[in-house]
Design a protein around this motif. Structure first.
Motif, PDB file in Angstrom:
ATOM      1  N   ASP A 159     115.110  18.262  12.203  1.00  0.00           N
ATOM      2  CA  ASP A 159     116.189  18.258  11.217  1.00  0.00           C
ATOM      3  C   ASP A 159     115.539  18.459   9.843  1.00  0.00           C
ATOM      4  N   THR A 160     115.580  19.696   9.352  1.00  0.00           N
ATOM      5  CA  THR A 160     114.837  19.992   8.114  1.00  0.00           C
ATOM      6  C   THR A 160     115.505  19.371   6.881  1.00  0.00           C
ATOM      7  N   GLY A 161     116.824  19.155   6.963  1.00  0.00           N
ATOM      8  CA  GLY A 161     117.513  18.495   5.848  1.00  0.00           C
ATOM      9  C   GLY A 161     116.957  17.095   5.647  1.00  0.00           C
ATOM     10  N   ALA A 162     116.626  16.413   6.757  1.00  0.00           N
ATOM     11  CA  ALA A 162     116.062  15.055   6.680  1.00  0.00           C
ATOM     12  C   ALA A 162     114.746  15.078   5.904  1.00  0.00           C
ATOM     13  N   MET A 163     114.008  16.187   6.018  1.00  0.00           N
ATOM     14  CA  MET A 163     112.716  16.276   5.331  1.00  0.00           C
ATOM     15  C   MET A 163     112.931  16.365   3.808  1.00  0.00           C
ATOM     16  N   TYR A 164     113.906  17.198   3.392  1.00  0.00           N
ATOM     17  CA  TYR A 164     114.200  17.268   1.949  1.00  0.00           C
ATOM     18  C   TYR A 164     114.746  15.931   1.457  1.00  0.00           C
ATOM     19  N   ARG A 165     115.509  15.265   2.322  1.00  0.00           N
ATOM     20  CA  ARG A 165     116.047  13.958   1.946  1.00  0.00           C
ATOM     21  C   ARG A 165     114.921  12.935   1.716  1.00  0.00           C
ATOM     22  N   CYS A 166     113.838  13.052   2.503  1.00  0.00           N
ATOM     23  CA  CYS A 166     112.694  12.138   2.325  1.00  0.00           C
ATOM     24  C   CYS A 166     112.079  12.319   0.932  1.00  0.00           C
ATOM     25  N   VAL A 205     119.584  15.533  -3.557  1.00  0.00           N
ATOM     26  CA  VAL A 205     118.722  16.283  -2.619  1.00  0.00           C
ATOM     27  C   VAL A 205     118.826  17.801  -2.795  1.00  0.00           C
ATOM     28  N   SER A 206     120.015  18.259  -3.139  1.00  0.00           N
ATOM     29  CA  SER A 206     120.182  19.704  -3.277  1.00  0.00           C
ATOM     30  C   SER A 206     119.284  20.231  -4.412  1.00  0.00           C
ATOM     31  N   GLN A 207     119.240  19.486  -5.517  1.00  0.00           N
ATOM     32  CA  GLN A 207     118.394  19.928  -6.641  1.00  0.00           C
ATOM     33  C   GLN A 207     116.910  19.845  -6.285  1.00  0.00           C
ATOM     34  N   VAL A 208     116.542  18.773  -5.566  1.00  0.00           N
ATOM     35  CA  VAL A 208     115.141  18.635  -5.139  1.00  0.00           C
ATOM     36  C   VAL A 208     114.756  19.821  -4.250  1.00  0.00           C
ATOM     37  N   SER A 209     115.681  20.182  -3.340  1.00  0.00           N
ATOM     38  CA  SER A 209     115.368  21.258  -2.386  1.00  0.00           C
ATOM     39  C   SER A 209     115.437  22.637  -3.033  1.00  0.00           C
ATOM     40  N   SER A 210     115.873  22.706  -4.293  1.00  0.00           N
ATOM     41  CA  SER A 210     115.924  24.004  -4.983  1.00  0.00           C
ATOM     42  C   SER A 210     114.577  24.370  -5.605  1.00  0.00           C
ATOM     43  N   ASN A 249     125.252  25.291  -4.523  1.00  0.00           N
ATOM     44  CA  ASN A 249     123.805  25.087  -4.687  1.00  0.00           C
ATOM     45  C   ASN A 249     123.034  25.723  -3.539  1.00  0.00           C
ATOM     46  N   ASP A 250     123.520  25.502  -2.306  1.00  0.00           N
ATOM     47  CA  ASP A 250     122.809  26.010  -1.125  1.00  0.00           C
ATOM     48  C   ASP A 250     122.737  27.534  -1.113  1.00  0.00           C
ATOM     49  N   LYS A 251     123.751  28.167  -1.702  1.00  0.00           N
ATOM     50  CA  LYS A 251     123.799  29.644  -1.653  1.00  0.00           C
ATOM     51  C   LYS A 251     123.043  30.293  -2.808  1.00  0.00           C
ATOM     52  N   HIS A 252     122.629  29.509  -3.780  1.00  0.00           N
ATOM     53  CA  HIS A 252     121.984  30.101  -4.954  1.00  0.00           C
ATOM     54  C   HIS A 252     120.616  29.500  -5.237  1.00  0.00           C
ATOM     55  N   LYS A 253     119.739  29.552  -4.244  1.00  0.00           N
ATOM     56  CA  LYS A 253     118.371  29.051  -4.446  1.00  0.00           C
ATOM     57  C   LYS A 253     117.446  30.230  -4.669  1.00  0.00           C
ATOM     58  N   GLU A 254     116.344  29.959  -5.381  1.00  0.00           N
ATOM     59  CA  GLU A 254     115.384  31.033  -5.659  1.00  0.00           C
ATOM     60  C   GLU A 254     114.820  31.582  -4.339  1.00  0.00           C
ATOM     61  N   GLY A 290     118.902  23.791   9.687  1.00  0.00           N
ATOM     62  CA  GLY A 290     118.812  23.689   8.238  1.00  0.00           C
ATOM     63  C   GLY A 290     119.648  24.750   7.557  1.00  0.00           C
ATOM     64  N   ARG A 291     119.079  25.349   6.509  1.00  0.00           N
ATOM     65  CA  ARG A 291     119.812  26.374   5.751  1.00  0.00           C
ATOM     66  C   ARG A 291     119.108  27.726   5.794  1.00  0.00           C
ATOM     67  N   ASP A 292     117.775  27.694   6.020  1.00  0.00           N
ATOM     68  CA  ASP A 292     116.988  28.932   5.914  1.00  0.00           C
ATOM     69  C   ASP A 292     116.107  29.138   7.145  1.00  0.00           C
ATOM     70  N   ILE A 293     116.490  28.540   8.254  1.00  0.00           N
ATOM     71  CA  ILE A 293     115.621  28.601   9.442  1.00  0.00           C
ATOM     72  C   ILE A 293     115.683  29.994  10.078  1.00  0.00           C
ATOM     73  N   VAL A 317     108.430  22.951  -3.695  1.00  0.00           N
ATOM     74  CA  VAL A 317     108.808  21.905  -2.733  1.00  0.00           C
ATOM     75  C   VAL A 317     109.180  22.587  -1.419  1.00  0.00           C
ATOM     76  N   ARG A 318     109.959  23.659  -1.519  1.00  0.00           N
ATOM     77  CA  ARG A 318     110.379  24.386  -0.309  1.00  0.00           C
ATOM     78  C   ARG A 318     109.171  24.949   0.428  1.00  0.00           C
ATOM     79  N   LEU A 319     108.244  25.554  -0.322  1.00  0.00           N
ATOM     80  CA  LEU A 319     107.094  26.164   0.346  1.00  0.00           C
ATOM     81  C   LEU A 319     106.298  25.106   1.117  1.00  0.00           C
ATOM     82  N   GLN A 321     130.448  21.906  -4.207  1.00  0.00           N
ATOM     83  CA  GLN A 321     129.281  21.941  -5.097  1.00  0.00           C
ATOM     84  C   GLN A 321     128.003  22.206  -4.297  1.00  0.00           C
ATOM     85  N   ARG A 322     127.881  21.523  -3.142  1.00  0.00           N
ATOM     86  CA  ARG A 322     126.681  21.714  -2.306  1.00  0.00           C
ATOM     87  C   ARG A 322     126.624  23.126  -1.753  1.00  0.00           C
ATOM     88  N   ASP A 323     127.775  23.684  -1.384  1.00  0.00           N
ATOM     89  CA  ASP A 323     127.806  25.077  -0.898  1.00  0.00           C
ATOM     90  C   ASP A 323     127.258  26.006  -1.980  1.00  0.00           C
TER      91      ASP A 323
HETATM   92  O1   DC Z   1     121.576  19.183   6.132  1.00  0.00           O
HETATM   93  P1   DC Z   1     121.460  18.084   5.055  1.00  0.00           P
HETATM   94  O2   DC Z   1     122.751  17.797   4.356  1.00  0.00           O
HETATM   95  O3   DC Z   1     120.808  16.860   5.566  1.00  0.00           O
HETATM   96  O4   DC Z   1     120.480  18.715   3.969  1.00  0.00           O
HETATM   97  C1   DC Z   1     120.084  18.021   2.826  1.00  0.00           C
HETATM   98  C2   DC Z   1     119.853  18.990   1.673  1.00  0.00           C
HETATM   99  O5   DC Z   1     118.700  19.776   1.893  1.00  0.00           O
HETATM  100  C3   DC Z   1     120.996  19.953   1.370  1.00  0.00           C
HETATM  101  O6   DC Z   1     121.249  19.912  -0.021  1.00  0.00           O
HETATM  102  C4   DC Z   1     120.485  21.296   1.737  1.00  0.00           C
HETATM  103  C5   DC Z   1     118.992  21.149   1.722  1.00  0.00           C
HETATM  104  N1   DC Z   1     118.339  21.888   2.775  1.00  0.00           N
HETATM  105  C6   DC Z   1     117.712  23.062   2.455  1.00  0.00           C
HETATM  106  O7   DC Z   1     117.758  23.470   1.297  1.00  0.00           O
HETATM  107  N2   DC Z   1     117.038  23.755   3.402  1.00  0.00           N
HETATM  108  C7   DC Z   1     117.001  23.320   4.665  1.00  0.00           C
HETATM  109  N3   DC Z   1     116.331  24.028   5.580  1.00  0.00           N
HETATM  110  C8   DC Z   1     117.661  22.120   5.019  1.00  0.00           C
HETATM  111  C9   DC Z   1     118.327  21.432   4.050  1.00  0.00           C
END
Ligand code: DC
Length: 228
Positions: free
Chosen positions: A32-39, A94-99, A178-183, A124-127, A103-105, A174-176
């Motif tokens: 669960d990659t979202g859990a990793m960004y949440r950490c 978390v959305s801002q942290v994951s942007s 953010n999720d759609k507009h990452k670098e 996740g979002r980019d798997i 951090v993503r790399l 709002q999360r949608d």
């Molecule tokens: O799926 P989730 O709600 O637990 O994800 C937490 C946050 O991490 C959400 O803002 C999207 C981001 N995320 C991401 O940018 N890339 C991923 N592969 C997984 C999650």
């Protein structure tokens, strides 16, 4: 040899629950990659680092130890944070942290290492587009924004968190955005992903659909190797 099932989709599309069930059914490790960004977000909160202190957030992502256990537990630097990473406080940053690109790399590197040589389902979002563009199975789970907000609202009520449906809907929108507009790693549908719209389906029906896609892929693979 490894077999990777990659699932992407927006918040509330059912990825987490579906991935857990598919992992059990096919004996795959569940990442669960979202859990990793949440950490990372939780550690930033604990260390009182604010979102402007980008370098400190990047340092956390370099040094952090994250373990996703088979029983679904999430360990952050050896401590069980399974429920703490799901609080509203973490969700709100978390959305801002994951942007943050670096951090993503760092997280993507870790995600690839976790799955190396394994049979895994990763959500996740980019798997499907970035982490494992060559995954064996690529699925995009979707649902209408109203349905996703309804699901999240129900979850919040069950947890005793007081938010109105309208507030949940606004936060999902709002999360949608953010999720759609990452670098890098923006949420999008990979050209070769199968889209499953879950709006009118139960979790078990979605699990059946995803299972069918996995089994078709396995059959095709067997067929191809017979022809070689
Ligand atoms: O799926 P989730 O709600 O637990 O994800 C937490 C946050 O991490 C959400 O803002 C999207 C981001 N995320 C991401 O940018 N890339 C991923 N592969 C997984 C999650």
């Amino acid at each position: 040899m490894s077999f990777i099932v990659a699932i992407d989709g927006p918040a509330g599309s059912g990825k987490g629950t579906v991935a857990k069930k598919i992992a059990q059914k096919y004996n795959l490790i569940n990442i669960d990659t979202g859990a990793m960004y949440r950490c990372i977000a939780l550690k930033a909160l604990d260390e009182k680092i604010n979102l402007e202190e980008k370098e400190k957030l990047i340092d956390i992502s370099k040094q952090v130890k994250i373990e996703l256990k088979e029983n679904g537990k999430v360990l952050l630097d050896d401590i069980d944070v399974t429920s703490r990473i799901r609080t509203q406080e973490v969700s709100s940053i978390v959305s801002q942290v994951s942007s943050i690109k670096e951090v993503r790399l760092n997280m993507v590197k870790l995600q690839r290492e976790m799955a190396e040589g394994k049979n895994a389902i990763m959500e996740g979002r980019d798997i499907t587009t970035y982490v494992f563009p060559n995954a064996n199975v690529k699925i995009y789970l979707d649902a209408s924004v109203e349905e996703r907000a309804k699901r999240r609202y129900k979850e919040m009520q069950e947890k005793g968190i007081s938010m109105t449906y309208e507030e949940v809907l606004e936060s999902i929108k709002q999360r949608d955005e953010n999720d759609k507009h990452k670098e890098i790693g923006s949420l999008m549908i990979a050209e070769d992903a199968t889209v499953v719209d879950t709006t009118n389906y139960t979790i078990d029906e979605v699990v059946d659909k995803v299972s069918q896609i996995i089994e078709n892929t396995i059959e095709t693979k067997k067929g191809n190797s017979k022809c070689e």
